[in-house]
Design a protein around this motif. Structure first.
Motif, PDB file in Angstrom:
ATOM      1  N   ALA A 222     -30.974   4.514  -5.970  1.00 35.76           N
ATOM      2  CA  ALA A 222     -32.303   4.123  -6.442  1.00 35.76           C
ATOM      3  C   ALA A 222     -32.293   3.866  -7.943  1.00 35.76           C
ATOM      4  CB  ALA A 222     -33.316   5.208  -6.095  1.00 35.76           C
ATOM      5  N   ALA A 223     -31.550   4.668  -8.695  1.00 38.52           N
ATOM      6  CA  ALA A 223     -31.453   4.457 -10.145  1.00 38.52           C
ATOM      7  C   ALA A 223     -30.763   3.131 -10.456  1.00 38.52           C
ATOM      8  CB  ALA A 223     -30.699   5.615 -10.795  1.00 38.52           C
ATOM      9  N   CYS A 224     -29.734   2.788  -9.684  1.00 39.06           N
ATOM     10  CA  CYS A 224     -29.058   1.501  -9.893  1.00 39.06           C
ATOM     11  C   CYS A 224     -30.003   0.341  -9.585  1.00 39.06           C
ATOM     12  CB  CYS A 224     -27.816   1.415  -9.021  1.00 39.06           C
ATOM     13  SG  CYS A 224     -26.489   2.548  -9.495  1.00 39.06           S
ATOM     14  N   GLY A 225     -30.775   0.458  -8.498  1.00 40.41           N
ATOM     15  CA  GLY A 225     -31.751  -0.582  -8.197  1.00 40.41           C
ATOM     16  C   GLY A 225     -32.799  -0.715  -9.285  1.00 40.41           C
ATOM     17  N   GLY A 226     -33.261   0.417  -9.813  1.00 42.54           N
ATOM     18  CA  GLY A 226     -34.219   0.370 -10.909  1.00 42.54           C
ATOM     19  C   GLY A 226     -33.619  -0.240 -12.164  1.00 42.54           C
ATOM     20  N   ALA A 227     -32.341   0.042 -12.429  1.00 44.43           N
ATOM     21  CA  ALA A 227     -31.684  -0.546 -13.603  1.00 44.43           C
ATOM     22  C   ALA A 227     -31.576  -2.063 -13.466  1.00 44.43           C
ATOM     23  CB  ALA A 227     -30.294   0.069 -13.787  1.00 44.43           C
ATOM     24  N   LEU A 228     -31.280  -2.541 -12.258  1.00 45.57           N
ATOM     25  CA  LEU A 228     -31.251  -3.991 -12.044  1.00 45.57           C
ATOM     26  C   LEU A 228     -32.624  -4.606 -12.272  1.00 45.57           C
ATOM     27  CD1 LEU A 228     -28.963  -4.244  -8.890  1.00 45.57           C
ATOM     28  CD2 LEU A 228     -28.377  -4.817 -11.246  1.00 45.57           C
ATOM     29  N   ALA A 229     -33.681  -3.873 -11.884  1.00 44.97           N
ATOM     30  CA  ALA A 229     -35.037  -4.359 -12.149  1.00 44.97           C
ATOM     31  C   ALA A 229     -35.309  -4.433 -13.648  1.00 44.97           C
ATOM     32  CB  ALA A 229     -36.050  -3.452 -11.459  1.00 44.97           C
ATOM     33  N   VAL A 230     -34.827  -3.444 -14.394  1.00 45.89           N
ATOM     34  CA  VAL A 230     -34.990  -3.469 -15.852  1.00 45.89           C
ATOM     35  C   VAL A 230     -34.258  -4.668 -16.454  1.00 45.89           C
ATOM     36  CG1 VAL A 230     -34.500  -2.225 -17.988  1.00 45.89           C
ATOM     37  CG2 VAL A 230     -35.323  -0.988 -15.999  1.00 45.89           C
ATOM     38  N   PHE A 231     -33.042  -4.932 -15.971  1.00 40.97           N
ATOM     39  CA  PHE A 231     -32.296  -6.092 -16.475  1.00 40.97           C
ATOM     40  C   PHE A 231     -33.055  -7.389 -16.195  1.00 40.97           C
ATOM     41  CE2 PHE A 231     -28.161  -3.562 -15.663  1.00 40.97           C
ATOM     42  CZ  PHE A 231     -28.347  -2.883 -16.856  1.00 40.97           C
ATOM     43  N   GLY A 232     -33.647  -7.476 -15.011  1.00 41.82           N
ATOM     44  CA  GLY A 232     -34.412  -8.671 -14.679  1.00 41.82           C
ATOM     45  C   GLY A 232     -35.632  -8.845 -15.565  1.00 41.82           C
ATOM     46  N   VAL A 233     -36.342  -7.751 -15.839  1.00 45.69           N
ATOM     47  CA  VAL A 233     -37.513  -7.825 -16.718  1.00 45.69           C
ATOM     48  C   VAL A 233     -37.102  -8.240 -18.121  1.00 45.69           C
ATOM     49  CG1 VAL A 233     -39.306  -6.434 -17.823  1.00 45.69           C
ATOM     50  CG2 VAL A 233     -38.882  -6.197 -15.376  1.00 45.69           C
TER      51      VAL A 233
ATOM     52  N   PRO B 214     -32.753   4.844 -14.405  1.00 41.60           N
ATOM     53  CA  PRO B 214     -32.426   3.637 -15.188  1.00 41.60           C
ATOM     54  C   PRO B 214     -32.451   3.872 -16.686  1.00 41.60           C
ATOM     55  CG  PRO B 214     -33.890   3.081 -13.376  1.00 41.60           C
ATOM     56  CD  PRO B 214     -33.781   4.569 -13.392  1.00 41.60           C
ATOM     57  N   GLY B 215     -33.417   4.636 -17.168  1.00 38.48           N
ATOM     58  CA  GLY B 215     -33.447   4.956 -18.594  1.00 38.48           C
ATOM     59  C   GLY B 215     -32.256   5.788 -19.015  1.00 38.48           C
ATOM     60  N   LEU B 216     -31.855   6.742 -18.150  1.00 36.50           N
ATOM     61  CA  LEU B 216     -30.675   7.542 -18.455  1.00 36.50           C
ATOM     62  C   LEU B 216     -29.428   6.679 -18.519  1.00 36.50           C
ATOM     63  CD1 LEU B 216     -31.354  10.679 -16.212  1.00 36.50           C
ATOM     64  CD2 LEU B 216     -31.486  10.552 -18.705  1.00 36.50           C
ATOM     65  N   LEU B 217     -29.305   5.711 -17.609  1.00 44.09           N
ATOM     66  CA  LEU B 217     -28.148   4.815 -17.628  1.00 44.09           C
ATOM     67  C   LEU B 217     -28.121   3.973 -18.906  1.00 44.09           C
ATOM     68  CD1 LEU B 217     -28.106   3.600 -13.909  1.00 44.09           C
ATOM     69  CD2 LEU B 217     -26.574   5.258 -14.993  1.00 44.09           C
ATOM     70  N   LEU B 218     -29.291   3.506 -19.340  1.00 42.87           N
ATOM     71  CA  LEU B 218     -29.348   2.738 -20.584  1.00 42.87           C
ATOM     72  C   LEU B 218     -28.965   3.601 -21.787  1.00 42.87           C
ATOM     73  CD1 LEU B 218     -32.620   0.647 -20.091  1.00 42.87           C
ATOM     74  CD2 LEU B 218     -30.257  -0.123 -19.845  1.00 42.87           C
ATOM     75  N   ILE B 219     -29.399   4.850 -21.792  1.00 44.85           N
ATOM     76  CA  ILE B 219     -29.070   5.736 -22.907  1.00 44.85           C
ATOM     77  C   ILE B 219     -27.571   6.047 -22.922  1.00 44.85           C
ATOM     78  CG2 ILE B 219     -29.430   8.050 -23.833  1.00 44.85           C
ATOM     79  CD1 ILE B 219     -32.306   7.880 -22.820  1.00 44.85           C
ATOM     80  N   VAL B 220     -26.994   6.308 -21.743  1.00 42.79           N
ATOM     81  CA  VAL B 220     -25.557   6.579 -21.675  1.00 42.79           C
ATOM     82  C   VAL B 220     -24.753   5.372 -22.143  1.00 42.79           C
ATOM     83  CG1 VAL B 220     -23.649   7.047 -20.090  1.00 42.79           C
ATOM     84  CG2 VAL B 220     -25.768   8.335 -19.889  1.00 42.79           C
TER      85      VAL B 220
END
Length: 342
Positions: A155-166, A240-246
């Protein structure tokens, strides 16, 4: 033990068992790999499109953060897909296999991404640093895929892809949005507008991340037949925010030499790199909090209180005629004696 207590105990036991990856891991893995390939191709074209060495260095510094974040998400998504393959048919692999294979899958993704950058110029150390950072990011993503609840990582990976799209959509509208946010002819107004633009990116990205993560968690519940506690929904929204911070921390540490070299080109470039680094970290923090809050609100709307509703509802009033009550033996004997006296 009552039936209600046994049902609650069964649900808690199901939540405590190691979870099988039931989320659409293959779709997320393919989507994340395509996004990573696009980011690496864009970085390669941008870097090789400049004959000037200084422009080549600055272009590498600009392209590295996006490639690192995409590789981190791709490594995690591919690792989740590998775990889903291992658990098909109800199989449960051992701990060593469950940890080693996702990490190996992330490492394989990282090596492919590193090869795309390293082959630009095998004699330049700057490309070796970028390639090593990309490989490290994907390996860390594969390590995250060995987490106890793989549906949360998916779910976090899917949310991160949504962030990239935005972020991609907003980048196309940046020229129109910056004047609306107060950008003028002065450097101060442009810097202020850029800060507001980063906040808008983080807020909209966090909203999309929380909603997508929530939907993927619900999809996993329907497929797997079991649910997890609500804090894991918040963790999926914040993922997704954690992945961006890492990824930003990796860029600042493993790729620090590239950023330092780009900052030596000029004082303006040094200022730009510092501003961009701070903006990326702020966006990650905003995505983290907004995503977690959105996921919590979404799952909170589905939480009901059937027990309280049953207790507060009035008892239904029966309209059927009541059956005549049967007389007791003492009442029957009294009635017989009365008839005899009469």
């Amino acid at each position: 033990m009552s039936e209600a207590d046994s049902e609650v105990t069964g649900v808690e036991a199901a939540q405590e068992r190691p979870e099988r990856a039931s989320s659409p891991g293959i779709v997320l893995a393919v989507a994340s790999m395509l996004w990573t390939a696009a980011m690496l191709w864009s970085a390669r074209v941008t870097i090789t499109g400049h004959a000037n060495a200084e422009m080549e260095v600055t272009s590498t510094a600009y392209a590295m953060p996006g490639a690192v974040s995409a590789s981190l998400v791709a490594g995690a998504a591919v690792g989740v897909a590998v775990r889903r393959y291992l658990t098909r048919g109800g199989r449960e692999p051992g701990p060593t296999v469950r940890f080693a294979l996702p990490i190996g899958a992330g490492l394989a993704v990282g090596l492919l991404g590193a090869l795309a950058i390293f082959t630009i110029n095998t004699e330049g150390w700057i490309y070796a640093v970028v390639a090593g950072t990309i490989a490290a990011a994907a390996t860390i993503g594969g390590t995250l895929a060995s987490f106890r609840h793989p549906r949360v990582i998916a779910a976090a990976c899917g949310g991160a892809l949504a962030v990239f799209g935005v972020q991609a959509l907003l980048s196309f509208a940046q020229d129109s949005l910056l004047p609306a946010l107060g950008a003028g002819n002065t450097a101060a107004s442009q810097a202020s507008a850029a800060g507001y633009f980063g906040f808008v990116q983080g807020a909209l990205g966090g909203l999309a991340a929380g909603l997508v993560a929530y939907r993927l968690m619900r999809h996993a519940r329907r497929r797997g037949g079991s649910d997890v506690r609500w804090p894991l929904y918040a963790l999926a929204g914040a993922g997704p925010g954690l992945l961006l911070i890492v990824s930003e921390l990796l860029t600042r540490t493993a790729g620090a030499r590239v950023l330092e070299l780009a900052g030596k080109v000029s004082e303006l470039e040094l200022t730009v790199q510092r501003v961009l680094s701070g903006t990326r970290l702020n966006i990650g923090l905003v995505v983290l909090f907004v995503g977690a809050f959105t996921a919590m609100v979404a799952v909170g709307r589905t939480l009901g209180t059937p027990v309280a509703a049953t207790e507060s509802s009035p008892e239904p009033v029966s309209t059927a005629p009541s059956a005549p009550a049967q007389a007791s033996p003492a009442q029957a004997s009294d009635s017989v004696g009365t008839r005899k006296d009469d």
